[in-house]
Scaffold this motif. Structure first.
Motif, PDB file in Angstrom:
ATOM      1  N   PRO B 108      -4.058  -5.944  -1.287  1.00 12.69           N
ATOM      2  CA  PRO B 108      -4.786  -4.756  -1.459  1.00 12.69           C
ATOM      3  C   PRO B 108      -4.935  -4.708  -2.861  1.00 12.69           C
ATOM      4  O   PRO B 108      -4.298  -5.026  -3.844  1.00 12.69           O
ATOM      5  CB  PRO B 108      -3.660  -3.796  -0.990  1.00 12.69           C
ATOM      6  N   LEU B 109      -6.216  -3.985  -3.358  1.00 12.06           N
ATOM      7  CA  LEU B 109      -6.601  -3.427  -4.659  1.00 12.06           C
ATOM      8  C   LEU B 109      -6.549  -2.195  -4.828  1.00 12.06           C
ATOM      9  O   LEU B 109      -7.116  -1.388  -4.070  1.00 12.06           O
ATOM     10  CB  LEU B 109      -7.939  -4.058  -4.641  1.00 12.06           C
ATOM     11  N   VAL B 110      -5.484  -1.725  -5.689  1.00 14.82           N
ATOM     12  CA  VAL B 110      -5.304  -0.348  -5.547  1.00 14.82           C
ATOM     13  C   VAL B 110      -5.564   0.369  -6.974  1.00 14.82           C
ATOM     14  O   VAL B 110      -5.093   0.054  -7.941  1.00 14.82           O
ATOM     15  CB  VAL B 110      -3.707  -0.297  -5.092  1.00 14.82           C
ATOM     16  N   VAL B 111      -6.006   1.620  -6.672  1.00 20.37           N
ATOM     17  CA  VAL B 111      -5.986   2.691  -7.656  1.00 20.37           C
ATOM     18  C   VAL B 111      -5.462   3.960  -7.084  1.00 20.37           C
ATOM     19  O   VAL B 111      -5.941   4.630  -5.934  1.00 20.37           O
ATOM     20  CB  VAL B 111      -7.588   3.052  -7.793  1.00 20.37           C
ATOM     21  N   PRO B 112      -4.350   4.176  -7.734  1.00 20.98           N
ATOM     22  CA  PRO B 112      -3.493   5.498  -6.742  1.00 20.98           C
ATOM     23  C   PRO B 112      -4.119   6.598  -6.487  1.00 20.98           C
ATOM     24  O   PRO B 112      -3.971   7.165  -5.341  1.00 20.98           O
ATOM     25  CB  PRO B 112      -2.214   5.562  -7.829  1.00 20.98           C
ATOM     26  N   GLU B 113      -5.245   7.151  -7.229  1.00 18.79           N
ATOM     27  CA  GLU B 113      -5.997   8.435  -7.139  1.00 18.79           C
ATOM     28  C   GLU B 113      -7.018   8.101  -5.999  1.00 18.79           C
ATOM     29  O   GLU B 113      -7.329   9.073  -5.392  1.00 18.79           O
ATOM     30  CB  GLU B 113      -6.562   8.803  -8.325  1.00 18.79           C
ATOM     31  N   VAL B 114      -7.187   6.961  -5.453  1.00 17.12           N
ATOM     32  CA  VAL B 114      -8.348   6.643  -4.790  1.00 17.12           C
ATOM     33  C   VAL B 114      -7.771   6.139  -3.169  1.00 17.12           C
ATOM     34  O   VAL B 114      -8.082   6.588  -2.267  1.00 17.12           O
ATOM     35  CB  VAL B 114      -9.215   5.455  -5.239  1.00 17.12           C
ATOM     36  N   ASN B 115      -6.907   5.239  -3.246  1.00 16.51           N
ATOM     37  CA  ASN B 115      -6.278   4.548  -2.184  1.00 16.51           C
ATOM     38  C   ASN B 115      -4.825   3.994  -2.240  1.00 16.51           C
ATOM     39  O   ASN B 115      -4.488   3.148  -1.913  1.00 16.51           O
ATOM     40  CB  ASN B 115      -7.411   3.142  -1.932  1.00 16.51           C
ATOM     41  N   ALA B 116      -4.054   4.901  -2.605  1.00 15.22           N
ATOM     42  CA  ALA B 116      -2.711   4.900  -2.859  1.00 15.22           C
ATOM     43  C   ALA B 116      -1.829   4.216  -1.502  1.00 15.22           C
ATOM     44  O   ALA B 116      -1.102   3.466  -1.532  1.00 15.22           O
ATOM     45  CB  ALA B 116      -1.799   5.867  -2.803  1.00 15.22           C
ATOM     46  N   ARG B 117      -2.455   4.544  -0.251  1.00 13.29           N
ATOM     47  CA  ARG B 117      -1.965   4.188   1.074  1.00 13.29           C
ATOM     48  C   ARG B 117      -1.915   2.847   1.132  1.00 13.29           C
ATOM     49  O   ARG B 117      -1.135   2.243   1.960  1.00 13.29           O
ATOM     50  CB  ARG B 117      -2.729   4.914   1.984  1.00 13.29           C
ATOM     51  N   MET B 118      -2.802   2.077   0.608  1.00 12.40           N
ATOM     52  CA  MET B 118      -2.928   0.648   0.598  1.00 12.40           C
ATOM     53  C   MET B 118      -1.711  -0.315   0.061  1.00 12.40           C
ATOM     54  O   MET B 118      -1.714  -1.430   0.443  1.00 12.40           O
ATOM     55  CB  MET B 118      -4.363   0.203  -0.044  1.00 12.40           C
ATOM     56  N   THR B 119      -1.081   0.670  -0.515  1.00  9.09           N
ATOM     57  CA  THR B 119       0.111  -0.576  -1.511  1.00  9.09           C
ATOM     58  C   THR B 119       1.021  -0.986  -0.072  1.00  9.09           C
ATOM     59  O   THR B 119       1.702  -1.705  -0.307  1.00  9.09           O
ATOM     60  CB  THR B 119       1.046   0.790  -2.257  1.00  9.09           C
ATOM     61  N   ARG B 120       1.119  -0.236   0.838  1.00  8.24           N
ATOM     62  CA  ARG B 120       2.052  -0.512   1.968  1.00  8.24           C
ATOM     63  C   ARG B 120       1.689  -1.925   2.795  1.00  8.24           C
ATOM     64  O   ARG B 120       2.231  -2.262   3.803  1.00  8.24           O
ATOM     65  CB  ARG B 120       2.317   0.626   2.923  1.00  8.24           C
ATOM     66  N   GLN B 121       0.053  -2.005   2.518  1.00 11.66           N
ATOM     67  CA  GLN B 121      -0.439  -3.335   3.233  1.00 11.66           C
ATOM     68  C   GLN B 121      -0.243  -4.400   2.454  1.00 11.66           C
ATOM     69  O   GLN B 121      -1.216  -4.779   1.856  1.00 11.66           O
ATOM     70  CB  GLN B 121      -1.732  -2.790   3.949  1.00 11.66           C
ATOM     71  N   ARG B 122       0.817  -5.282   2.335  1.00 10.70           N
ATOM     72  CA  ARG B 122       0.972  -6.251   1.225  1.00 10.70           C
ATOM     73  C   ARG B 122       1.598  -7.581   1.925  1.00 10.70           C
ATOM     74  O   ARG B 122       2.736  -7.753   1.657  1.00 10.70           O
ATOM     75  CB  ARG B 122       1.643  -5.637   0.061  1.00 10.70           C
ATOM     76  N   PRO B 123       0.946  -8.059   2.933  1.00 12.94           N
ATOM     77  CA  PRO B 123       1.585  -9.256   3.742  1.00 12.94           C
ATOM     78  C   PRO B 123       1.966 -10.410   2.844  1.00 12.94           C
ATOM     79  O   PRO B 123       2.889 -11.154   3.109  1.00 12.94           O
ATOM     80  CB  PRO B 123       0.283  -9.480   4.530  1.00 12.94           C
ATOM     81  N   LYS B 124       1.334 -10.485   1.476  1.00 12.87           N
ATOM     82  CA  LYS B 124       1.685 -11.485   0.530  1.00 12.87           C
ATOM     83  C   LYS B 124       2.840 -11.012  -0.251  1.00 12.87           C
ATOM     84  O   LYS B 124       3.295 -11.823  -1.193  1.00 12.87           O
ATOM     85  CB  LYS B 124       0.641 -12.174  -0.115  1.00 12.87           C
TER      86      LYS B 124
END
Lengths: 354, 354
Positions: B108-124
């Motif tokens: 995931p490519l994350v900017v907390p203000e924009v897509n914080a939820r993506m931090t949980r999807q980190r298969p690698k």
């Protein structure tokens, strides 16, 4: 033997543009008989060099235009608004570099490479020279438009200090002196402001170690006058009254030469190769576009030269009708004095007996 | 009493970003137990300050990650490509600021203000931090997109020297020392090059008294890697795989803080007032937009601060669906260390027992 060549007046001979103008008049083909240098009362009596001769600066009065054929004005808007009609009334053709007449429908706005024919349509005896930022890009844009049909332009400028005159140049050098040697500067909020102090010259914020997203005066809805000039002047010069234009003008710590990034959209599909083909042969343009060899224009290389330089040409990845480009033009030469001189030379050719 | 807080490793602790990272870790909420500073063998053994304590820099080895929960990497792409998987294999969650993993569909490519939820999807076990130029504008863009639906973006950057690391900062200061005090400079072709000489540091042309339309490496069809990063990363962060994006990246003589002009087009009609309303309340954004009072962001004022600053907002005159904006963000803070720290803090909250 009488000199059949026309007499030229240079009004505003002592400013940043006037200085470049005297240099240009000294190096281009010598089409002028007498050249009169004219300035405000404060500068009258000074002796300045043009074509290798010392010439005394005359005070701006109505009588000073007697016997003048063509006058180039580089003075503030309000001085042009008052004095250009005075000169025109005495039969002088005025080429004016202020903003006073550019959008007047009875005054042509001329870039010789783009719309030279318009010089003959001058019911007021006045021809306007475009703003320096418009001039930094319009020769490239005009060449592309002639072949591809321009429909929209988004531009961002990187404008030099000298666009604000000699005071702009002096301010940038003063500020550079203050910040140089302090290796901590530019890392904490306000540290550059503290070192530079309150003397910002003609700029609304420090220019050294900074960029300032403002040029000109405030107009409606948050637009700066400089941004609206790009829109209105491009439309008039290209004779495209409905052209979509948006611009953001930003001042950068460069002495002379404006740069502009352009996203230009055309009726026809484009390729980078077709753009190269058009611009390689366009008058007044230098194509300098080979990033693999480190070739793209920068102000430090373009300053002091006559053409508009263009590089970084790419077809937009999401639109086969659009190009991205980066252009540089010396804002005191093509952006002011040179374009004015080119227009005046068209008039000299018209006025000189065959 | 045992410290239940997670252990953090900072890999690349001695560079320009690493220095800002230690400052950020010392001033933000103290969510970390142990903090290990890690660098190349060359810097190992140095003692650096973090949270007011001197900490010895450890050499980058596999074993150094034993017991680490979260590692922040700020190292060259090839070092991240090799070492981030080594750390991840040992159970460390890696937040990587290089370009090595940003476009990996399993990262995931994350900017907390924009897509914080993506931090949980980190298969690698790896989360990527965007490029500094993308980060200079994406918080503003994300807030507008959430309300208005972004469809196209044309951006031009004004990128600071520190985007090229400490070598970029040193080069700019060296060059400023050489040009300061010479009031003739910047008016003749090549005069700045002559004074600066052949040591251009990490830049392909002189940066003092100049702007350079190049950042990164050459990719297909004349695009620079930096320009493609803006396009690809904006699409991924905003989850808009077909977003139309074109960018031109230009380096300017500013030490730290990138600026970007944006022409952004939306599904919905927009007004300047609606944009103000959205951005006034957007997290991580400072709206600073009153040109009548001289209020617009500049790098000299923004540097050293956390938010993305936005001003010069105007609805496009020819398109009620488009806005023009000028944004500034500190490329070492939000553009690198701060965003990495924010992502790591999301992980700390996840990993800390309630």
């Amino acid at each position: 033997m009488t000199d059949n060549r026309p007499t030229l007046a240079v009004v505003g001979a002592t400013g940043a543009v006037g200085t470049v103008m005297r240099d240009i008049l000294s190096t281009r083909q010598n089409v002028w008989g007498e050249i009169r240098l004219i300035a405000s009362a404060r500068s009258a009596g000074r002796r300045l060099s043009v074509r290798g001769e010392e010439v005394e600066v005359l005070e701006l009065t109505a009588d000073v235009f007697d016997g003048v054929d063509v006058a180039m004005f580089d003075v503030p808007d309000e001085v042009s608004a008052e004095w250009a009609p005075v000169a025109a009334e005495r039969g002088v053709v005025v080429v004016d570099n202020s903003g006073a007449f550019r959008m007047d429908p009875d005054v042509p706005l001329v870039v010789p490479e783009v719309n030279a024919r318009m010089t003959r349509q001058r019911p007021k005896g006045i021809i306007a020279n475009p703003n320096c930022t418009t001039l930094s890009m319009i020769v490239v844009l005009g060449a592309l438009h002639a072949e591809l049909g321009l429909t929209a332009l988004h531009a961002s400028s990187y404008q030099a200090a000298s666009g604000a005159g000699q005071a702009g140049i002096d301010t940038l050098h003063d500020q550079l002196n203050k910040v140089a040697g302090n290796r901590e500067l530019g890392t904490h909020p306000g540290d550059v402001r503290r070192v530079i102090g309150s003397d910002l010259g003609p700029f609304p914020a420090p220019l050294a170690l900074n960029v300032v997203p403002w040029a000109g005066s405030l107009k409606n809805d948050g637009w700066s006058s400089e941004e609206l000039k790009i829109r209105n002047e491009s439309r008039k010069i290209l004779d495209l009254p409905d052209l979509k234009v948006s611009a953001t003008c930003v001042r950068v710590p460069v002495v002379t030469t404006h740069s502009v990034t352009m996203h230009a959209t055309f009726e026809n599909e484009v390729t980078t190769e077709r753009a190269w083909e058009i611009l390689r042969d366009a008058p007044g343009v230098v194509l300098y576009d080979d990033p693999a060899r480190g070739e793209f224009p920068t102000p430090a290389d373009v300053v002091g030269t006559d053409p508009t330089w263009v590089g970084r040409i790419r077809r937009s990845l999401d639109d086969p009708h659009s190009l991205e480009l980066f252009v540089c033009g010396d804002n005191l030469r093509k952006g002011a004095a040179l374009n004015t001189a080119q227009i005046a030379e068209l008039l000299a050719a018209e006025l000189t007996p065959a």
